[in-house]
Structures are given as C-alpha cells and as structure tokens.
Design a protein around this motif. Structure first.
Motif, mmCIF file in Angstrom:
data_model
loop_
_atom_site.group_PDB
_atom_site.id
_atom_site.type_symbol
_atom_site.label_atom_id
_atom_site.label_comp_id
_atom_site.label_asym_id
_atom_site.label_seq_id
_atom_site.Cartn_x
_atom_site.Cartn_y
_atom_site.Cartn_z
ATOM 1 N N LEU A 92 0.836 -1.201 0.000
ATOM 2 C CA LEU A 92 0.000 0.000 0.000
ATOM 3 C C LEU A 92 0.868 1.246 0.000
ATOM 4 O O LEU A 92 1.826 1.333 0.769
ATOM 5 C CB LEU A 92 -0.905 0.010 1.232
ATOM 6 C CG LEU A 92 -1.817 1.231 1.386
ATOM 7 C CD1 LEU A 92 -2.888 1.223 0.298
ATOM 8 C CD2 LEU A 92 -2.449 1.249 2.770
ATOM 9 N N VAL A 93 0.517 2.197 -0.856
ATOM 10 C CA VAL A 93 1.217 3.479 -0.904
ATOM 11 C C VAL A 93 0.295 4.548 -0.329
ATOM 12 O O VAL A 93 -0.825 4.742 -0.820
ATOM 13 C CB VAL A 93 1.619 3.839 -2.347
ATOM 14 C CG1 VAL A 93 2.220 5.229 -2.409
ATOM 15 C CG2 VAL A 93 2.577 2.795 -2.904
ATOM 16 N N ILE A 94 0.756 5.219 0.719
ATOM 17 C CA ILE A 94 0.059 6.400 1.240
ATOM 18 C C ILE A 94 0.559 7.543 0.360
ATOM 19 O O ILE A 94 1.732 7.908 0.420
ATOM 20 C CB ILE A 94 0.399 6.676 2.722
ATOM 21 C CG1 ILE A 94 0.193 5.442 3.595
ATOM 22 C CG2 ILE A 94 -0.377 7.883 3.230
ATOM 23 C CD1 ILE A 94 -1.221 4.974 3.757
ATOM 24 N N PRO A 95 -0.312 8.125 -0.485
ATOM 25 C CA PRO A 95 0.158 9.091 -1.484
ATOM 26 C C PRO A 95 0.574 10.437 -0.901
ATOM 27 O O PRO A 95 0.147 10.819 0.187
ATOM 28 C CB PRO A 95 -1.044 9.247 -2.417
ATOM 29 C CG PRO A 95 -2.218 8.872 -1.604
ATOM 30 C CD PRO A 95 -1.744 7.886 -0.585
ATOM 31 N N VAL A 115 3.896 -0.991 3.669
ATOM 32 C CA VAL A 115 3.251 0.319 3.544
ATOM 33 C C VAL A 115 4.341 1.353 3.297
ATOM 34 O O VAL A 115 5.328 1.410 4.029
ATOM 35 C CB VAL A 115 2.453 0.689 4.819
ATOM 36 C CG1 VAL A 115 1.863 2.091 4.701
ATOM 37 C CG2 VAL A 115 1.353 -0.329 5.084
ATOM 38 N N ASP A 116 4.160 2.161 2.245
ATOM 39 C CA ASP A 116 5.058 3.280 1.952
ATOM 40 C C ASP A 116 4.381 4.556 2.414
ATOM 41 O O ASP A 116 3.270 4.870 1.971
ATOM 42 C CB ASP A 116 5.349 3.377 0.453
ATOM 43 C CG ASP A 116 6.234 2.235 -0.045
ATOM 44 O OD1 ASP A 116 6.511 1.308 0.734
ATOM 45 O OD2 ASP A 116 6.642 2.284 -1.217
ATOM 46 N N ILE A 117 5.035 5.286 3.310
ATOM 47 C CA ILE A 117 4.486 6.507 3.902
ATOM 48 C C ILE A 117 5.096 7.712 3.190
ATOM 49 O O ILE A 117 6.314 7.887 3.188
ATOM 50 C CB ILE A 117 4.803 6.582 5.413
ATOM 51 C CG1 ILE A 117 4.365 5.316 6.153
ATOM 52 C CG2 ILE A 117 4.213 7.836 6.037
ATOM 53 C CD1 ILE A 117 2.892 5.167 6.362
ATOM 54 N N ALA A 118 4.259 8.560 2.610
ATOM 55 C CA ALA A 118 4.718 9.741 1.867
ATOM 56 C C ALA A 118 5.397 10.761 2.779
ATOM 57 O O ALA A 118 5.136 10.811 3.990
ATOM 58 C CB ALA A 118 3.531 10.410 1.165
ATOM 59 N N ASN A 119 6.234 11.607 2.187
ATOM 60 C CA ASN A 119 6.904 12.684 2.924
ATOM 61 C C ASN A 119 5.915 13.609 3.608
ATOM 62 O O ASN A 119 6.210 14.169 4.658
ATOM 63 C CB ASN A 119 7.758 13.535 1.977
ATOM 64 C CG ASN A 119 8.996 12.810 1.509
ATOM 65 O OD1 ASN A 119 9.442 11.854 2.121
ATOM 66 N ND2 ASN A 119 9.545 13.264 0.399
#
Length: 188
Positions: A92-95, A115-119
């Motif tokens: 899952l990508v948190i945009p 999970v990839d957490i956006a800047n």
C-alpha cells in the motif's frame, strides 16, 4: 477491541446531507459496518471515490468498505477508515498530500505486507496499524526523526514526545504493529 460489529447492508446519503455530527463508525461499544455506501451525485459535500466515502471540504476518508487504494488529493485518513479491509493491496502506498493518518485507520488489515508513507505525512494516530499481523515493512519516504507519545494532547501540540528513528523498514513495521502500537506519532 471488544466492540460489537453491526452490519447494515447499505446506507445512502442524500444530496442535501451537509454534515454528519458523529459518523456511526468507530463507536467503542458498537461498530457499524456497511456492505455499501452510496452518495447522491448532486451532493456537494460528500462523495464516493475508489470505494472511499470522502468529505470534500476536508479531503478526509471517513470509511472505505470497498477501497483498493487511497485516491489522490486526500489529506486525512480518518479513524477506522480501512479497519479490517480485505481489499487493500499487499503493498500500500500512502500518497503524497496525505498529512494525517488517524487512530485505528488500518486496524486489523491483515492483507498489508508493506506500507510506503509519503513525505507529507506528519502525524500517525495510535493503533493505526495495530493487528496488521502480516505487515513486515514500512518505508518512510522521509526518514527524519519521528516522535512518539502516549498523550493525545502532546500529539496535537507536537510536544513532549520521545525521538524515534524510523529508517529500518522491518523495525518500523514492528514499532507500529507491536512495540509502540498504542502511541501517537508525529514529526516536526
């Protein structure tokens, strides 16, 4: 959580619905689950997009019973929005643009592996990833120092937290699903 789940087949929000005082999701005693949510296409305040029930003004996902991704332009992922969602992808990508992930947002989402957490994310509520038993990696695009606190007041004021490094993907996943699962997280 010992809440009693209550499933309602379908709920429809009419075009004149402007405000929901207390969304009936996340109540500690009874947690409502809907098979389907629809919104009148003429409603200017709320919409359904990619399976997410969204409040337009705040760009907040309140509930996502059929979501497979997080739509672009979202700023807040609401409390319990994806709780128990089995449709989410394993990765899952948190945009970019999302700034807050509220309490229990992804609680018990067992399909999550990474999970990839956006800047842009600056705050993550307590138990946001609790009981995501298969979550093995969390990648923080901005691995600056984060702070954890068990105080909601400290979380909202961004004070009084303990510095915590989130550079290791495996360690970060364990922090959020196990070790510090009931802590609030923020970065300055």
């Amino acid at each position: 959580n010992d809440a009693i789940p209550l499933t309602v087949r379908e709920i429809h929000f009419p075009k004149n619905l402007k405000e929901i005082d207390v969304i009936p999701i996340g109540n500690e005693e009874i947690r409502y689950r809907f098979d389907k949510i629809t919104v009148d296409p003429e409603n200017p305040y709320y919409r359904i997009e990619d399976g997410c029930f969204i409040k337009n003004e705040e760009q907040t996902i309140y509930y996502a019973p059929e979501a497979t991704a997080i739509p672009e332009g979202i700023r807040v992922i609401g409390g319990r929005a994806f709780e128990g969602d089995t449709n989410l992808p394993a990765d899952l990508v948190i945009p970019e643009g999302v700034t807050v992930i509220r309490e229990w947002a992804f609680y018990h989402c067992e399909s999550l592996l990474r999970v990839d957490i956006a800047n842009s994310v600056t705050a993550i509520g307590r138990s946001a990833f609790e009981n995501c038993s298969n979550l093995a990696q969390m990648l923080f695009k901005d691995s600056t120092t984060w702070y954890r606190t068990d105080s909601y007041a400290n979380w909202t004021s961004r004070t009084g937290g303990t510095k915590t490094t989130v550079s290791s993907m495996t360690t970060s996943a364990n922090y959020f699903k196990l070790t510090y699962k009931t802590y609030y997280w923020y970065k300055l």
